[in-house]
Structure formats: structure tokens, C-alpha cells
Design a protein around this motif. Structure first.
Motif, PDB file in Angstrom:
ATOM      1  N   ILE A  11      -6.911   9.285  -6.419  1.00 22.45           N
ATOM      2  CA  ILE A  11      -7.651   8.079  -6.796  1.00 22.45           C
ATOM      3  C   ILE A  11      -8.797   8.517  -7.705  1.00 22.45           C
ATOM      4  O   ILE A  11      -9.590   9.390  -7.332  1.00 22.45           O
ATOM      5  CB  ILE A  11      -8.198   7.371  -5.541  1.00 22.45           C
ATOM      6  N   ILE A  18      -3.426  11.265  -3.176  1.00 21.10           N
ATOM      7  CA  ILE A  18      -2.442  10.401  -2.502  1.00 21.10           C
ATOM      8  C   ILE A  18      -1.032  10.969  -2.693  1.00 21.10           C
ATOM      9  O   ILE A  18      -0.243  11.024  -1.764  1.00 21.10           O
ATOM     10  CB  ILE A  18      -2.471   8.956  -3.061  1.00 21.10           C
ATOM     11  N   PRO A  37       6.912   4.840   5.460  1.00 16.85           N
ATOM     12  CA  PRO A  37       6.003   3.974   6.205  1.00 16.85           C
ATOM     13  C   PRO A  37       4.852   3.483   5.323  1.00 16.85           C
ATOM     14  O   PRO A  37       4.601   4.033   4.257  1.00 16.85           O
ATOM     15  CB  PRO A  37       5.487   4.867   7.342  1.00 16.85           C
ATOM     16  N   ASN A  38       4.180   2.458   5.798  1.00 10.88           N
ATOM     17  CA  ASN A  38       3.010   1.946   5.101  1.00 10.88           C
ATOM     18  C   ASN A  38       1.993   3.040   4.844  1.00 10.88           C
ATOM     19  O   ASN A  38       1.732   3.859   5.709  1.00 10.88           O
ATOM     20  CB  ASN A  38       2.328   0.871   5.962  1.00 10.88           C
ATOM     21  N   GLY A  39       1.452   3.069   3.664  1.00 16.15           N
ATOM     22  CA  GLY A  39       0.389   4.026   3.369  1.00 16.15           C
ATOM     23  C   GLY A  39       0.896   5.387   2.950  1.00 16.15           C
ATOM     24  O   GLY A  39       0.106   6.313   2.772  1.00 16.15           O
ATOM     25  N   SER A  40       2.203   5.528   2.756  1.00 15.52           N
ATOM     26  CA  SER A  40       2.712   6.862   2.427  1.00 15.52           C
ATOM     27  C   SER A  40       2.572   7.177   0.935  1.00 15.52           C
ATOM     28  O   SER A  40       2.740   8.321   0.524  1.00 15.52           O
ATOM     29  CB  SER A  40       4.164   7.000   2.890  1.00 15.52           C
ATOM     30  N   GLY A  41       2.269   6.178   0.139  1.00 18.39           N
ATOM     31  CA  GLY A  41       2.023   6.448  -1.281  1.00 18.39           C
ATOM     32  C   GLY A  41       3.065   5.850  -2.213  1.00 18.39           C
ATOM     33  O   GLY A  41       3.123   6.198  -3.400  1.00 18.39           O
ATOM     34  N   LYS A  42       3.859   4.916  -1.708  1.00 17.92           N
ATOM     35  CA  LYS A  42       4.934   4.343  -2.527  1.00 17.92           C
ATOM     36  C   LYS A  42       4.362   3.548  -3.710  1.00 17.92           C
ATOM     37  O   LYS A  42       4.787   3.728  -4.854  1.00 17.92           O
ATOM     38  CB  LYS A  42       5.832   3.437  -1.661  1.00 17.92           C
ATOM     39  N   SER A  43       3.408   2.669  -3.399  1.00 19.92           N
ATOM     40  CA  SER A  43       2.835   1.879  -4.490  1.00 19.92           C
ATOM     41  C   SER A  43       2.072   2.767  -5.460  1.00 19.92           C
ATOM     42  O   SER A  43       2.126   2.576  -6.683  1.00 19.92           O
ATOM     43  CB  SER A  43       1.900   0.794  -3.949  1.00 19.92           C
ATOM     44  N   THR A  44       1.388   3.744  -4.912  1.00 12.40           N
ATOM     45  CA  THR A  44       0.646   4.657  -5.784  1.00 12.40           C
ATOM     46  C   THR A  44       1.591   5.341  -6.764  1.00 12.40           C
ATOM     47  O   THR A  44       1.313   5.443  -7.963  1.00 12.40           O
ATOM     48  CB  THR A  44      -0.109   5.705  -4.932  1.00 12.40           C
ATOM     49  N   TYR A  55      -5.641   5.921 -11.163  1.00 10.89           N
ATOM     50  CA  TYR A  55      -5.134   7.174 -10.592  1.00 10.89           C
ATOM     51  C   TYR A  55      -5.089   8.271 -11.659  1.00 10.89           C
ATOM     52  O   TYR A  55      -4.795   8.010 -12.825  1.00 10.89           O
ATOM     53  CB  TYR A  55      -3.727   6.968 -10.008  1.00 10.89           C
ATOM     54  N   GLN A  87       4.179  -4.979  -6.376  1.00 10.49           N
ATOM     55  CA  GLN A  87       4.196  -5.440  -4.984  1.00 10.49           C
ATOM     56  C   GLN A  87       3.332  -6.694  -4.856  1.00 10.49           C
ATOM     57  O   GLN A  87       3.699  -7.648  -4.196  1.00 10.49           O
ATOM     58  CB  GLN A  87       3.666  -4.335  -4.053  1.00 10.49           C
TER      59      GLN A  87
HETATM   60  N1  LIG Z   1      -7.052   2.376  -5.422  1.00  8.46           N
HETATM   61  C1  LIG Z   1      -7.120   2.800  -4.153  1.00  8.46           C
HETATM   62  N2  LIG Z   1      -8.307   2.861  -3.530  1.00  8.46           N
HETATM   63  C2  LIG Z   1      -8.391   3.304  -2.273  1.00  8.46           C
HETATM   64  N3  LIG Z   1      -7.363   3.693  -1.543  1.00  8.46           N
HETATM   65  C3  LIG Z   1      -6.146   3.663  -2.097  1.00  8.46           C
HETATM   66  C4  LIG Z   1      -5.976   3.225  -3.429  1.00  8.46           C
HETATM   67  N4  LIG Z   1      -4.674   3.279  -3.732  1.00  8.46           N
HETATM   68  C5  LIG Z   1      -4.061   3.768  -2.629  1.00  8.46           C
HETATM   69  N5  LIG Z   1      -4.943   4.001  -1.665  1.00  8.46           N
HETATM   70  C6  LIG Z   1      -4.627   4.554  -0.332  1.00  8.46           C
HETATM   71  O1  LIG Z   1      -3.617   5.465  -0.519  1.00  8.46           O
HETATM   72  C7  LIG Z   1      -2.652   5.399   0.518  1.00  8.46           C
HETATM   73  C8  LIG Z   1      -1.301   5.069  -0.042  1.00  8.46           C
HETATM   74  O2  LIG Z   1      -1.286   3.721  -0.483  1.00  8.46           O
HETATM   75  P1  LIG Z   1      -0.018   3.029  -1.122  1.00  8.46           P
HETATM   76  O3  LIG Z   1       0.420   3.823  -2.269  1.00  8.46           O
HETATM   77  O4  LIG Z   1      -0.370   1.611  -1.359  1.00  8.46           O
HETATM   78  O5  LIG Z   1       1.023   3.139   0.075  1.00  8.46           O
HETATM   79  P2  LIG Z   1       2.371   2.336   0.328  1.00  8.46           P
HETATM   80  O6  LIG Z   1       2.711   1.579  -0.887  1.00  8.46           O
HETATM   81  O7  LIG Z   1       3.367   3.402   0.637  1.00  8.46           O
HETATM   82  O8  LIG Z   1       2.124   1.470   1.505  1.00  8.46           O
HETATM   83  C9  LIG Z   1      -3.172   4.364   1.486  1.00  8.46           C
HETATM   84  O9  LIG Z   1      -3.894   5.026   2.506  1.00  8.46           O
HETATM   85  C10 LIG Z   1      -4.083   3.535   0.639  1.00  8.46           C
HETATM   86  O10 LIG Z   1      -5.094   2.952   1.401  1.00  8.46           O
END
Ligand SMILES: Nc1ncnc2c1ncn2[C@@H]1O[C@H](COP(=O)(O)OP(=O)(O)O)[C@@H](O)[C@H]1O
Ligand SMILES: [Mg+2]
Lengths: 251, 424
Positions: A11, A18, A37-44, A55, A87
Motif C-alpha cells: 500500500i 499485501i 479467503p477474505n483479505g488474502s489480497g485478491k482485489s489488491t 499500490y 468488485q
Molecule cells: N488501500 C488499502 N488501504 C488499507 N488496507 C488495504 C488497502 N488495500 C488492501 N488493504 C488490505 O489488504 C488486505 C487484502 O485486501 P484485498 O486485496 O481487498 O483482499 P481480498 O480481495 O482478497 O478480500 C486486507 O487486509 C485489506 O484490508
């Protein structure tokens, strides 16, 4: 088509890492599912592919058709054929959806050295695409995503994907918030785009969508890494046993 | 030492006082009108307002008014094609009403103001100043030479909009548009402030809006970026009258647009919408004073600014709710999109409420381009410059699209496009 090698991303604002050494290869014609699982970094991961400034890539490579995209801005990546279905699609007040579609389509055409679409041709394409997604044209007169229901937003993403005809499609939890009928419509929309020269990356954490968009490969993402890859049976296994076993196995 | 000692006159102040001496014999009207002019020039002699004067705090006129051009009687301005096709145009060219071009409209009496001032039929009290700091009013009252007096008869429904067209050709112009709108009339008036050159223009529009009348008044200010534009819009609303004022500033070097409205009739509704596009090294001030004087009146104000380069924007909005003005409903919002580090914006909302059963509120925001939105648009292949442009236009389009007249929306959006083409 897509080769991600030892990717590390953090970040930008606070430096939290991440994506931590992620490897993934997706071939042309392939549908790859990314689960985790949730929070694993898929959206990132999806944002890093699309080039979101929030990022920073600190290590590793993203090769698209053999070339690094890390120096390209989001618009250049999009024009080269990378598409992210968000998403959480953003609501943009004041920008009419139709106007936006026209600008986006013509921007990509321009980047490829093509003439802008004529208005009738543009309208014809939008009507056809909206029809297959069971979308109301009246909705497209409204500002982009503003006041759209969750399902409408997801459909609008797929509509854009159909119109822009990208080469690498990344769908981030397109299934969430959709009822079963909408899910089928969206899945049909995606399946219609399957082609030998196109790759599709479907991010989800349920097996449900994968019954409709059957993947060639399945990758499990955990704590910013792909910890296991397999074929569609891996998704079934996850559905039956959850992530715990695979996470333990990888640890 | 006397705190109120008049400092040495600035060259602008001297130029104005000299100009008054030179123009005096040419200014129309005598008797009470001349008395008003004398009082007004006395105000100017006391000095232009500085930032120590509360209502001029963000626009230090004494410091900012550096150039007072000479009158230029030989300069020619041309009639512009109207904002809305088919409008009845009342042109004022380089400060002089172009009477050979007047339209005739049923229910509308039009008289060049020079004539009206000269023939003694103009009520001199209309030239009175507003409060103690009325520099714009003083400048205009002292020098006003022409404009149009417009009287719209009760019940008139104008099918075609009126365009009051004030076109500069450099030099000084001081014009006024007193407009009486009869009971139940429905009209659209476009006040066009345009032109070229290093002009000093003062313009006052003063409206009496009759009971049940409905007025859409649009001020489109597109002066040259070398012009000083000091303007006042004053209106008093009758019972159940509806006035929508739309202000669009896209030009001028130094601009002050004052809006002084009295919701004086029960059930009256005032709506203000503003779009201000500021670039370069310019200063634009919109200052509103709105009185809710009687019960059951309503107002909403939404004013937006886009500021880039070194431009400075000011919005002052003051809403006074009188003690007897129960059930007042007043909401004011000012939103600014600041696109550059060197741009500046000052905002001062004020609510003075003496009644207890009212709904009043205000809010002000100053933001940058939303980066998430920018990313979304770019992720669809729209290059950064275009994406920014879309978002900035969206920010102002939200206000413009509230105007129900599609032709008007299109015309204003075209104006915005033009602005972006040169400043975006
Ligand atoms: N811009 C951001 N600011 C703060 N935390 C972030 C940010 N982007 C992602 N995170 C954190 O990074 C981790 C992975 O997030 P994310 O990629 O959304 O996971 P997923 O899509 O797999 O659920 C989470 O703990 C999330 O809170
Ligand atoms: Mg996610």
C-alpha cells in the motif's frame, strides 16, 4: 498471455505489503479462477494489474504478452486490452453512462489508431450488448453507477467489458450481490467472451460462479501468494473442505 | 493619528474621480438623479474598500483595481448571436443601448435607460446605495449612462427569452437594467456580460418580481481575461413569486458579482445556482446577501467553483432570517474543486437567524479531483487529461442539468467546453 513473477506490492500510503511473492501464469484462451479467503489480497492483485496508484510494486514483474506493464498508466493498460471488472464499481455523479461508454470506446479506438465510432454504430453496439444482459437503456442515461443496485452495477461492468472487447479480463467477485438469475446472465456474458486469443481471470471466493463459468485452472491465494494451483477439481475440494486444509498443507 | 485618515489615493481612485469630472456634463438625468450621483462619487472619494471592510475582506478592491481605462467612445462592439437561438436581444454596445435593434414583444415595454434617466420618469430612489460598503452600487450610480428599463405586464408569458446583452469594447461602461415583472408573468431573461479589451464594466440589474411571477434569470459573464467586471443583481420577490438565478462566470480578470435578494412576499421561492470557472491570474468573487423577511419563504443556493492556475475564488453567502420570518427554509451549499496548488478559494457562509421555527443550513467543501474516480475512468482506457476533464465537467454539469430547458443546458455546456478547450 499473463505472467506474474515473484510480485511484491504494498500500500503506497503506509507501506504495508499485501502481495508477497506472487507467481501466476495465465495463457491465451484460458479461464483461470483465483480463490482465497477474505483479505488474502485478491482485489489488491486486480488493482495492481490495472495500475492503481494506491499500490506500489516493490519487486517482481508483470508481463503481458511478454512485455512489462509496470511503467504503463491505467489508461495505457486498458487500451492495450486489460480490463478489470471492479468488485465495487464506483459511482461517478455527473458523468452520464452513455457519454462515458462513448468516450471510453473511442479513447481505446484512438489509442489503437482507429476512427471514432459513428453515433448510430455506437448506439447499435450498446443496444445489442445491453439486450443480452437484460439491461434497460433508460438506466444508461443516468450518471455512471449512481443509484444502480448492486446487481445493476455488476451488469454495467460486464456491459463495458463486452463493448470494449478486452484481451485480458479480470473479474473481481462479479458474483457477489447477484441473485441466481442475474448470475446466469452475467456468466453467459462472460462465457460469450471466451475465445482462443483472450484470457479471463475470475476472482471469487465461492464455487458458485464456477459452476457457470467453468475454469481451466484454479489458484488459491493466501496472504499475498498463490499457495496452490490445480484444475477445477481444486475448486470443488475447497467447496467441500474449506481453505483450512490447503493453508495448513502449504504452511 | 486618526485611524480613519484617508490614505493617499490610488491611481485607480484618482482616475475614477477625474473621469467623473469629465463625464458629468454627459451623464443623463438631473435633480434627484444628480443628487444620487454626487453622493455616490463622494463615497468613492472616501476610498475604495480594502480588506478591512468586512464585506470586502477577500476582495481588497483598493489593491486589486489597478487599471481604470479611459472612456473610449470610438471603440465598437458588435451584437453577439444570442445564447439561445430566437431570443429577443436588447444590446448595449460599449455602454450605449443600441436602439435601432430593439425587438417588440407583446406585454413588454422597453426603454433605453439613458432616455428614461433624462426624461425624468426614472425613480431616483432606485439609484440608492445598499448599506455603507456598496462600492459597486456607488460606482454604477455615479456613472450609469445607459442600459434598458424593462416593464413586463402582469400575466405576460414570454415564449421567447429576453437577452440583455452588455458587450464591452474596452474602456469604461456603466449600465443598469431595471426590470419590473408584473403579477403572474413568466419570463426567462439571459443577462450576457461579454466583450473584449481592458474594460472596466459596472452593471446593475434590479428586479421587482410581482406576486406569483416566475422568473428564470441567467447571468452569463464571459468578459475578456483583462476586464474588470463589477456587477450587482438586486431583486425583491412578491407573494408566491419564484425567482431562479443562475450565475455562470467564465471570464474576467477581476470579477465581483453581488446578489442582493429580498424574499419579501410570503410563499416566495429563491433559487441560486452558480458555476464559476476560474483560470490564469484572475479573481472572482460572488457575494450574496439574502433576506428572508416574511414567513413561509424558501431558498436554496448551490454554487460551484473550479479553480486552476493561480486563480482566486471567493464566495460569501449571507442569509438573514427576520424575527417574523417563521417557517423559513434556507439551504446553502458551496463546493469547490481546486485543481492547482497555486489556486485559492475563500468562503464565508453566514446565517443570521432571528426566528425560531426555521430550517436553515449551509455547507462548504473544497476538494481535489477524486482519485478513485479518475482511476475508474482511466481503467477504461480514458487518458488522464480527458478523464480529468470529464470529472471536472461532471462537477459543474450536476448544477447545470438542473435547468430544465434542454436548449439552455446545451448552450451552457457548450460554453463550458469552450472554456475547457482554452483552460482545461
Ligand atoms: N488501500 C488499502 N488501504 C488499507 N488496507 C488495504 C488497502 N488495500 C488492501 N488493504 C488490505 O489488504 C488486505 C487484502 O485486501 P484485498 O486485496 O481487498 O483482499 P481480498 O480481495 O482478497 O478480500 C486486507 O487486509 C485489506 O484490508
Ligand atoms: Mg476483494
Amino acid at each position: 498471455m499473463l505472467e506474474i513473477k515473484n510480485l511484491h506490492a504494498r500500500i503506497a500510503e503506509d507501506g504495508t505489503e499485501i502481495i508477497r511473492g506472487l507467481n501466476l501464469t495465465v495463457k491465451a484462451g484460458e479461464v483461470a479462477a483465483i480463490m482465497g479467503p477474505n483479505g488474502s489480497g485478491k482485489s489488491t492483485l486486480s488493482y495492481v494489474l490495472a495500475g492503481r496508484e494506491d499500490y506500489e510494486v516493490t519487486e517482481g514483474e508483470i508481463l503481458y504478452n511478454g512485455e512489462s506493464i509496470l511503467e504503463m498508466d491505467p489508461a495505457e493498460r486498458a487500451a492495450s486490452g486489460i480490463f478489470l471488472a471492479f468488485q465495487y464499481p464506483m459511482e461517478i455523479p455527473g458523468v452520464a453512462t452513455m457519454e462515458f461508454l462513448k468516450v471510453a470506446m473511442n479513447a481505446q479506438r484512438k489509442a489503437r489508431g482507429e476512427e471514432p465510432l459513428t453515433i448510430p454504430e455506437f448506439l447499435k453496439r450498446v443496444k445489442a450488448a445491453a439486450g443480452t444482459l437484460d439491461m434497460d437503456m433508460a438506466m444508461l442515461k443516468r450518471p455512471l453507477n449512481v443509484g444502480f443496485s448492486g446487481g445493476e452495477k455488476k451488469r454495467a461492468e460486464i456491459l463495458q467489458m463486452k463493448l470494449l472487447q478486452p484481451k485480458l479480463c479480470v473479474l473481481d467477485e462479479t458474483d457477489s450481490g447477484l441473485d441466481i438469475d442475474a448470475l446466469k446472465i452475467v456468466a453467459d456474458g462472460v462465457n460469450a467472451l471466451r475465445s482462443p486469443d483472450r484470457a479471463i481471470v475470475v476472482i471469487t471466493h465461492y464455487q458458485r460462479l464456477l459452476e457457470h463459468i467453468v475454469p481451466d485452472t484454479v489458484h488459491v491465494l493466501y496472504k499475498g501468494q498463490v499457495i496452490k494451483s490445480g484444475d477445477k477439481s481444486l475448486a470443488m475440494e475447497l467447496e467441500a473442505n474449506g481453505y483450512a486444509g490447503i493453508i495448513e498443507e502449504a504452511a | 493619528m486618526n485611524m480613519h485618515a484617508i490614505p493617499q489615493r490610488t491611481s485607480a481612485e484618482t482616475a475614477l474621480i477625474d473621469a467623473f469630472g469629465e463625464r458629468l456634463s454627459l451623464l443623463p438625468g438631473d435633480g434627484e438623479i444628480m443628487v444620487r450621483r454626487d453622493e455616490a462619487i463622494e463615497r468613492l472619494k472616501a476610498g475604495l474598500p480594502t480588506k478591512r471592510v468586512e464585506s470586502w475582506h477577500y476582495t481588497d478592491l483598493r489593491r486589486l483595481l489597478t487599471a481604470v481605462p479611459q472612456y473610449d467612445g470610438s471603440a465598437k462592439a458588435e451584437v453577439l448571436s444570442p445564447i439561445l437561438e430566437g431570443s429577443a436581444v436588447l444590446p448595449v454596445l460599449n455602454g450605449v443601448a443600441a436602439t435601432n435593434k430593439l425587438p417588440t414583444l407583446d406585454g413588454v415595454t422597453i426603454q433605453p435607460l439613458a432616455e428614461k434617466l433624462a426624461d425624468g420618469s426614472f425613480a431616483a430612489a432606485a439609484l440608492d446605495l445598499y448599506g455603507n460598503d456598496d462600492a459597486v452600487g456607488a460606482l454604477n450610480t455615479a456613472f450609469v449612462a445607459d442600459g434598458y428599463f424593462v416593464d413586463i405586464a402582469a400575466g405576460t408569458e414570454l415564449a421567447t427569452p429576453l437577452e440583455l446583452q452588455n458587450v464591452q469594447a474596452g474602456g469604461q461602461t456603466h449600465v443598469r437594467f431595471p426590470v419590473r415583472i408584473g403579477k403572474g408573468a413568466r419570463v426567462t431573461v439571459l443577462e450576457r456580460q461579454a466583450g473584449e479589451g481592458t474594460a472596466l464594466a459596472s452593471s446593475v440589474s434590479q428586479l421587482l418580481v410581482g406576486d406569483d411571477a416566475e422568473v428564470l434569470w441567467l447571468i452569463e459573464q464571459e468578459q475578456a481575461d483583462t476586464a474588470t467586471h463589477l456587477a450587482q443583481f438586486k431583486a425583491s420577490l412578491g407573494k408566491n413569486a419564484k425567482l431562479t438565478l443562475f450565475v455562470m462566470n467564465t471570464g474576467g480578470k477581476l470579477v465581483r458579482q453581488e446578489i442582493i435578494v429580498d424574499a419579501a412576499g410570503e410563499g416566495s421561492v429563491f433559487t441560486l445556482r452558480g458555476v464559476n470557472l476560474l483560470a490564469g491570474d484572475t479573481h472572482t468573487d460572488v457575494t450574496m446577501v439574502l433576506d428572508h423577511s416574511v414567513p413561509h419563504t424558501t431558498s436554496t443556493e448551490v454554487v460551484r467553483y473550479v479553480i486552476t492556475d493561480k486563480a482566486q475564488g471567493v464566495f460569501q453567502g449571507r442569509i438573514n432570517v427576520a424575527q417574523k420570518a417563521q417557517k423559513t427554509d434556507a439551504k446553502m451549499a458551496c463546493n469547490t474543486l481546486l485543481l492547482s496548488d497555486d489556486g485559492e478559494f475563500s468562503v464565508k457562509p453566514e446565517l443570521e437567524i432571528f426566528a425560531d421555527d426555521v430550517q436553515c443550513g449551509h455547507g462548504a467543501t473544497v476538494t481535489e479531483i477524486n482519485h478513485d474516480h479518475l482511476f475508474y475512468l482511466m481503467a477504461r482506457g480514458v487518458d488522464e487529461k480527458t478523464a480529468r476533464g470529464l470529472l471536472v465537467k461532471a462537477f459543474v454539469a450536476e448544477v447545470i442539468e438542473e435547468l430544465e430547458d434542454e436548449a439552455l443546458v446545451d448552450a451552457l455546456e457548450a460554453r463550458i467546453e469552450t472554456w475547457f478547450a482554452t483552460h482545461g
